[in-house]
Design an enzyme around this catalytic site. Structure first.
Site, PDB file in Angstrom:
ATOM      1  N   ASN A 110       0.827  -1.210   0.000  1.00 34.03           N
ATOM      2  CA  ASN A 110       0.000   0.000   0.000  1.00 34.03           C
ATOM      3  C   ASN A 110       0.859   1.258   0.000  1.00 34.03           C
ATOM      4  OD1 ASN A 110      -2.148  -1.745   0.143  1.00 34.03           O
ATOM      5  ND2 ASN A 110      -2.238  -1.679   2.374  1.00 34.03           N
ATOM      6  N   ILE A 111       0.266   2.332  -0.544  1.00 31.42           N
ATOM      7  CA  ILE A 111       1.007   3.588  -0.691  1.00 31.42           C
ATOM      8  C   ILE A 111       0.478   4.660   0.256  1.00 31.42           C
ATOM      9  CG2 ILE A 111       1.602   3.127  -3.110  1.00 31.42           C
ATOM     10  CD1 ILE A 111      -0.712   5.075  -3.863  1.00 31.42           C
ATOM     11  N   HIS A 127       5.787  -0.663  -2.870  1.00 25.45           N
ATOM     12  CA  HIS A 127       5.214   0.054  -4.014  1.00 25.45           C
ATOM     13  C   HIS A 127       5.305   1.571  -3.839  1.00 25.45           C
ATOM     14  CE1 HIS A 127       2.647  -3.669  -5.325  1.00 25.45           C
ATOM     15  NE2 HIS A 127       3.884  -3.723  -5.762  1.00 25.45           N
ATOM     16  N   CYS A 135      12.133  14.659  -8.484  1.00 29.42           N
ATOM     17  CA  CYS A 135      12.174  15.476  -9.695  1.00 29.42           C
ATOM     18  C   CYS A 135      12.537  14.607 -10.893  1.00 29.42           C
ATOM     19  CB  CYS A 135      13.183  16.593  -9.530  1.00 29.42           C
ATOM     20  SG  CYS A 135      13.342  17.570 -11.036  1.00 29.42           S
ATOM     21  N   CYS A 138      16.164  16.692 -12.212  1.00 32.08           N
ATOM     22  CA  CYS A 138      17.449  16.662 -11.489  1.00 32.08           C
ATOM     23  C   CYS A 138      17.467  15.600 -10.391  1.00 32.08           C
ATOM     24  CB  CYS A 138      17.756  18.037 -10.899  1.00 32.08           C
ATOM     25  SG  CYS A 138      16.681  18.501  -9.522  1.00 32.08           S
TER      26      CYS A 138
HETATM   27 ZN   LIG Z   1      14.662  19.271 -10.363  1.00 32.67          ZN
END
Ligand SMILES: [Zn+2]
Length: 259
Positions: A110-111, A127, A135, A138
């Protein structure tokens, strides 16, 4: 389940003995443990989350890269449910088992981070979760808290504070690898445990569904609590086809009762 059938009472006694006799128990939890908290299984076609969306078009890594706006539009409904959800008696029972020293590690599919909110520690979220975002430009990682609410409330898309690229929640999309370190820890815990308790998982999503098999191959016992049948029912020591939020509190009550 107002009155406990004899079969359930017998199962409870067996489960209690097994848990009390174990030294390195591990729990594997799945969507079924969070449905009583109002979070549908987002991989299930019946979850209500897919009425206007095709899962392979929105919740895959490829589609995220091509059309993050579409993904976020879909994600908003699920994220709102997760933000509003509270841990249920199943989460609290597992936290109590852990605090009483019976359970070491909780591996979850579960998240929603409800195990941690119920007081559990050493939770392996194979998960991923909404707790952090990364990001896509980056790879900087940021706290989900700072972005998820703005996104749920005002549909503000999350962008990297450093480079401006779109941020992606650190949850595992279709076609994406599991987080390597967490997955290794989960495999290790499954291999080393002497008892695995499967709570609310129908053991259908690979590779996580293979973890109990790994435990069995290394001599562990197996307790299964899931509404529907699983491929390992025949190998389990005890099986409950019941609501995990009803069964787990009963088990924990017996296990932690003064000996
Ligand atoms: Zn970034």
């Amino acid at each position: 389940m107002s009155e406990l059938s004899e079969a359930i009472q017998f199962g409870l006694r067996c489960a209690t003995d097994i848990i009390r006799g174990s030294r390195r128990a591990v729990v594997l939890s799945g969507a079924g443990i969070s449905t009583p908290s109002g979070i549908p299984d987002f991989r299930s076609p019946d979850s209500g989350l897919w009425e206007h969306f095709d899962p392979f078009e929105v919740a895959s890594l490829t589609s995220f890269r091509h059309n993050p706006a579409n993904f976020y539009e879909w994600m908003r409904g699920l994220a709102r449910l997760i933000l509003d959800a509270q841990p249920n008696p199943a989460h609290f029972s597992l936290a109590k088992l852990q605090q009483s020293g019976y359970v070491q590690t909780i591996i979850t599919q579960n998240i929603d981070s409800l195990h941690q909110r119920a007081g559990s520690h050493n939770v392996l979220e194979v998960h991923g979760s909404l707790e952090t975002l990364s990001c896509t430009g980056c790879y900087q990682r940021v706290r989900g808290q700072d972005y998820v609410e703005a996104f749920v409330e005002r549909a503000e898309m999350p962008y990297c504070p450093k480079c401006g690229a779109i941020l992606k929640p650190d949850l595992v999309l279709m076609g994406e690898q599991l987080p390597a370190k967490t997955w290794l820890q989960a495999m290790q815990a499954s291999k080393n445990c002497d008892l695995m308790i499967v709570a609310g998982s129908s053991l259908e999503v690979l590779p996580v569904a293979g973890l109990p098999m790994r435990a069995l191959e290394n001599g562990a016992r197996l307790i299964l609590i899931n509404y529907t049948k699983t491929y390992l029912d025949v190998r389990a020591d005890v099986v409950f086809h019941e609501d995990v939020a009803e069964i787990l509190p009963l088990i924990v009550k017996q296990v932690t009762r003064a000996e």
